[in-house]
Structure formats: C-alpha cells, structure tokens
Write an enzyme that holds these catalytic residues in place. Structure first.
Site, mmCIF file in Angstrom:
data_model
loop_
_atom_site.group_PDB
_atom_site.id
_atom_site.type_symbol
_atom_site.label_atom_id
_atom_site.label_comp_id
_atom_site.label_asym_id
_atom_site.label_seq_id
_atom_site.Cartn_x
_atom_site.Cartn_y
_atom_site.Cartn_z
ATOM 1 N N ASP A 92 0.853 -1.170 0.000
ATOM 2 C CA ASP A 92 0.000 0.000 0.000
ATOM 3 C C ASP A 92 0.898 1.232 0.000
ATOM 4 O O ASP A 92 2.068 1.159 0.368
ATOM 5 C CB ASP A 92 -0.926 -0.006 1.220
ATOM 6 C CG ASP A 92 -2.117 0.931 1.025
ATOM 7 O OD1 ASP A 92 -2.875 1.119 1.983
ATOM 8 O OD2 ASP A 92 -2.289 1.485 -0.084
ATOM 9 N N SER A 93 0.320 2.363 -0.408
ATOM 10 C CA SER A 93 1.131 3.552 -0.701
ATOM 11 C C SER A 93 1.454 4.405 0.519
ATOM 12 O O SER A 93 2.325 5.276 0.440
ATOM 13 C CB SER A 93 0.391 4.417 -1.728
ATOM 14 O OG SER A 93 -0.983 4.530 -1.353
ATOM 15 N N GLY A 94 0.763 4.210 1.623
ATOM 16 C CA GLY A 94 1.118 4.897 2.862
ATOM 17 C C GLY A 94 0.159 5.971 3.310
ATOM 18 O O GLY A 94 0.063 6.271 4.505
ATOM 19 N N GLY A 95 -0.588 6.567 2.385
ATOM 20 C CA GLY A 95 -1.471 7.675 2.762
ATOM 21 C C GLY A 95 -2.548 7.260 3.744
ATOM 22 O O GLY A 95 -2.844 7.959 4.713
ATOM 23 N N PHE A 96 -3.126 6.084 3.515
ATOM 24 C CA PHE A 96 -4.202 5.620 4.391
ATOM 25 C C PHE A 96 -3.685 5.425 5.813
ATOM 26 O O PHE A 96 -4.321 5.818 6.790
ATOM 27 C CB PHE A 96 -4.751 4.293 3.856
ATOM 28 C CG PHE A 96 -5.893 3.731 4.660
ATOM 29 C CD1 PHE A 96 -5.665 2.751 5.625
ATOM 30 C CD2 PHE A 96 -7.186 4.182 4.470
ATOM 31 C CE1 PHE A 96 -6.708 2.225 6.368
ATOM 32 C CE2 PHE A 96 -8.245 3.657 5.205
ATOM 33 C CZ PHE A 96 -8.004 2.675 6.154
ATOM 34 N N ASP A 147 -3.127 7.923 -2.446
ATOM 35 C CA ASP A 147 -4.511 8.388 -2.539
ATOM 36 C C ASP A 147 -4.918 9.021 -1.215
ATOM 37 O O ASP A 147 -4.206 8.953 -0.220
ATOM 38 C CB ASP A 147 -5.446 7.228 -2.876
ATOM 39 C CG ASP A 147 -5.470 6.160 -1.787
ATOM 40 O OD1 ASP A 147 -4.417 5.909 -1.186
ATOM 41 O OD2 ASP A 147 -6.546 5.605 -1.513
ATOM 42 N N GLN A 190 -11.894 6.287 -5.605
ATOM 43 C CA GLN A 190 -12.438 6.894 -4.406
ATOM 44 C C GLN A 190 -13.809 7.495 -4.731
ATOM 45 O O GLN A 190 -14.305 7.348 -5.844
ATOM 46 C CB GLN A 190 -11.480 7.960 -3.856
ATOM 47 C CG GLN A 190 -10.177 7.398 -3.260
ATOM 48 C CD GLN A 190 -10.369 6.614 -1.984
ATOM 49 O OE1 GLN A 190 -11.457 6.579 -1.398
ATOM 50 N NE2 GLN A 190 -9.317 5.943 -1.534
ATOM 51 N N GLY A 217 -11.728 3.523 -0.028
ATOM 52 C CA GLY A 217 -12.778 4.281 0.641
ATOM 53 C C GLY A 217 -13.880 3.457 1.259
ATOM 54 O O GLY A 217 -14.898 4.000 1.705
ATOM 55 N N ASP A 267 -7.646 -7.836 0.952
ATOM 56 C CA ASP A 267 -6.687 -7.894 2.052
ATOM 57 C C ASP A 267 -7.406 -7.475 3.322
ATOM 58 O O ASP A 267 -8.341 -6.644 3.257
ATOM 59 C CB ASP A 267 -5.508 -6.932 1.809
ATOM 60 C CG ASP A 267 -5.855 -5.540 2.327
ATOM 61 O OD1 ASP A 267 -6.464 -4.764 1.566
ATOM 62 O OD2 ASP A 267 -5.562 -5.258 3.516
HETATM 63 C C1 LIG Z 1 -1.826 -2.906 4.212
HETATM 64 C C2 LIG Z 1 -3.219 -2.353 4.145
HETATM 65 C C3 LIG Z 1 -3.730 -2.255 2.763
HETATM 66 S S1 LIG Z 1 -5.345 -1.756 2.554
HETATM 67 C C4 LIG Z 1 -5.439 -0.239 3.486
HETATM 68 C C5 LIG Z 1 -6.721 0.470 3.113
HETATM 69 C C6 LIG Z 1 -7.886 0.068 3.719
HETATM 70 C C7 LIG Z 1 -9.099 0.689 3.392
HETATM 71 N N1 LIG Z 1 -10.247 0.283 4.029
HETATM 72 C C8 LIG Z 1 -9.159 1.704 2.435
HETATM 73 C C9 LIG Z 1 -7.975 2.128 1.810
HETATM 74 C C10 LIG Z 1 -7.955 3.186 0.824
HETATM 75 O O1 LIG Z 1 -8.993 3.799 0.475
HETATM 76 N N2 LIG Z 1 -6.760 3.522 0.266
HETATM 77 C C11 LIG Z 1 -5.613 2.882 0.622
HETATM 78 N N3 LIG Z 1 -4.463 3.261 0.007
HETATM 79 N N4 LIG Z 1 -5.571 1.886 1.520
HETATM 80 C C12 LIG Z 1 -6.736 1.497 2.136
#
Ligand SMILES: CCCSCc1cc(N)cc2c(=O)[nH]c(N)nc12
Length: 370
Positions: A92-96, A147, A190, A217, A267
């Site tokens: 994952d890119s880190g923003g969340f 994102d 999103q 989202g 995931d």
């Molecule tokens: C290692 C975790 C991956 S999933 C994390 C995650 C979980 C959920 N529920 C939503 C998002 C999202 O909208 N954007 C991003 N980048 N990640 C999300």
C-alpha cells in the site's frame, strides 16, 4: 503492454475466477492477501503463510519507511530477500496509514506531511516518493498509487475533493512509475458512497491507465450493508479485463458478497488480528475461544481446515488464549489465514463449476448459524 496478464477462466453472473500472472508467480483469483505490515505476517513464519496456500502478501510503505527505512531496505536486498518471501508482494502507498496511525499530519496538494507514531520524527510523502519506496526500494511486485481516503460518513464536498486529489496523485504516481515489464501499478477508486463521484474517479483512472484497479474508501466504518450498496455498482465501473482489488476487506461474509459483485482481490488484518485475540473463523461462523464453554471441549476447531490448529482441541486453544501464550496467537493466526485461503479456493472452484449462487446461499445459511 500490460506487465501482468490477467486470464479470467470462468464467470458466473458478475463473479469471476482467473489468474494474475506476475514475474514472481501466479495469483489465483478470487485471492485473499495476508497483511504483512512490518515485513511479517504477524505471528507466522513465511513457510506457515505459504502452507496456507497464499499466493501473495501485503507490505506497508508507511511502516517500512519508518522502520527499517527505504534506503536500508534496498541495501538489504529489498523486502522479498529481507523477509524470505519469494512470491508476489503488493504494497500500500502509505497515505491511508498516515491518516489512521501517524501523529500530526497535513494533506496538501504537493505531499502528506506527518510525524512518526514510533518516535515523532517528521516525514514527507509525495506520490513520487511513495512509488520510489514501493517499486525501487522495497521492490514490490504491485505498487499502489498514493490516494486520500475520507472517513465515513463523508460530506459530499469532502469526498469530492479527496477523490479529485487522488486522481491528480494517481497521475503523478503513474508518471513516476513509468512503464515496467516486471512490476505493476494499481490505481485506487475513491468517492465514498456517492455513485457519481465513483464514476468520475473510475473514468479518470482509466484515462491515466493502470495495470489493475482498487476500490478504496470502504471498510472505513460504513458496515456490511452500506458497503454492499456501493459494491452494487462500483466494481463494474472498472475495466472487466483487469484485476479489481477491494482494499481492507473483510469478514468472510464480506468476501463472499464482494466476489458475487465482481471483486477479485482482498486484504484484511482481521484473520491475524482477531486470531491473536482468540477469535477463530470456521465454516460455521466465528468462535471466541476465550469463552468458558470451550474449557473442556475436546473437539478440534474445524477438521475441514488443513493446518496445525486442527491437531489441537478447542480446550487447549482456549487455555493458550486465556493464558496469553504466544503459541495461541500463532495457532489461531495460522488457522484463520488457512480458513481465508480455503474460502477463496472454494469460491474459485464454485465459480469454475457454475455453482457459486448455491455456494453463496449455503454459506449464508451455515456461516451465520453459529
Ligand atoms: C496494508 C493495508 C492495505 S489496505 C489499506 C486500506 C484500507 C481501506 N479500508 C481503504 C484504503 C484506501 O482507500 N486507500 C488505501 N491506500 N488503503 C486502504
């Protein structure tokens, strides 16, 4: 030329089963991806993860950029070598995670700035830096664009601004990623629960062009029903010939309903996190092994699930969890990941044989009976 061919072998209604062919191996879909946040699927060795049948695991840019750090990770040969996992990794890119874990954080057009939840150190994450960390330092097989995910419920204006920023960041992510033969980049849809915003997001993501598309989202507190209402339209806004990845989802019943609506990849930290706290997933629903009713239950957890936990009694697992023994966390994490892999394997088979509608009905009848 897409780097990873996605071959759909059968469909039933909106459900699909197939194979995403990557440089490090095939990913059978529907696929569940165990989360390996900080270079480990918590409480499991990579051999145990492999033994469950998992074809791919997740890594987390936010955690790995804080510790051990991107440049150190590269000096150590990248994440695959570092943790001894030679199959595909998606990061994952880190923003969340910044929004859910970090200390003080600010989201601006240029970048996300935040302080580390570990030591308070200051960090800057741009779309370009996130791609550099994922694809060039960690060496992810599949990278995610940076994102912005809004929490739920979201005001329409906030959802629109976050969706539009995510599109601009998606374009910057793609520009930095470029065209690669052995790595892929996924875009993230999103728009919260607003159908027209998700349509705009999907259309603009496709104009940029990605190797796969995630539905972001969701799994942010909206609940199963509201999530399904979004999934009634969101997956089919995305290209049918590329993988669709629903981020952060979910419970077994969520996976069944999302596959029914056209999702291919999942995931979630639930199987390992819930396992560490004594919850075991079975075909008959979840069991809380802390419950005294298991104190003298000599039966195994779920004989249908292949793995070490099926060799032990519920009484023993109850004891280990009550005593907060490490072995309890290990056995239940392993069991739950094995269950999720058995669930996705069963869905793949059901779709291939044209009996997924019956599988879905039977699952609802049995799984919630508990
Ligand atoms: C290692 C975790 C991956 S999933 C994390 C995650 C979980 C959920 N529920 C939503 C998002 C999202 O909208 N954007 C991003 N980048 N990640 C999300």
């Amino acid at each position: 030329m897409m780097p990873f061919p996605f071959e759909i072998s059968a469909t039933e209604g909106r459900a699909r089963t197939g194979v995403l062919k990557t440089a490090r191996g095939d990913i059978r879909t529907p696929a569940f991806m165990p989360v390996g946040t900080a270079a480990t699927v918590k409480a499991m060795t990579v051999d145990q993860v492999k033994a469950t049948g998992a074809d791919i695991i997740l890594g987390n840019t936010y955690h790995l950029m804080l510790r051990p750090g991107p440049e150190r990770m590269e000096r150590l040969g990248g994440l695959h070598k570092f943790m001894g996992w030679d199959k595909p990794i998606l990061t994952d890119s880190g923003g969340f995670q910044v929004m859910s874990l970090a200390g003080i954080s600010k989201v601006k057009e240029e970048a996300v700035t935040f302080s580390s939840h570990i030591d308070g150190s200051k960090h800057v994450l741009t779309p370009e830096r996130s791609i550099e960390i994922q694809a060039d330092r960690i060496g992810a097989d599949i990278s995610m664009q940076l994102d912005q995910c809004v929490s739920w419920p979201a005001e329409r204006d906030a959802a629109q601004k976050a969706m539009e920023l995510s599109i601009r960041w998606g374009a910057r992510s793609k520009a930095r990623f470029g065209e690669r033969e052995h790595q892929a980049l996924f875009g993230i849809q999103q728009g919260s629960t607003f159908e027209d915003l998700r349509r705009q997001s999907s259309d603009q993501l496709q104009e940029i062009g990605f190797d796969g598309y995630a539905i972001g989202g969701l799994a942010v507190g909206e609940g199963h029903q509201a999530m399904c209402e979004v999934l009634d339209y969101a997956p089919e806004m995305l290209p049918a010939d590329r993988p669709r990845y629903l981020m952060g989802v979910g419970k077994p019943i969520d996976l069944v309903e999302a596959v029914w609506r056209g999702v291919d990849m999942f995931d979630c930290v639930l199987p390992t996190r819930a396992g560490r706290h004594g919850q075991a997933w079975t075909w008959d629903g979840p069991l809380n092994l802390k419950n005294a009713r298991f104190a003298e239950d000599q039966n195994p957890l779920d004989p249908a699930i292949d793995g070490p936990s099926s060799q032990y009694s519920k009484a023993y697992l109850h004891h280990l969890i009550r005593a907060d023994e490490i072995l309890g966390k290990v056995l239940l994490s392993w069991h739950n990941i094995a269950f999720y892999q058995a669930l996705t394997a069963a869905m793949r088979a059901a779709i291939s044989e044209g009996r997924f509608e019956q599988f879905r009905r039977d699952f609802h009848a049995r799984h919630t009976s508990n």
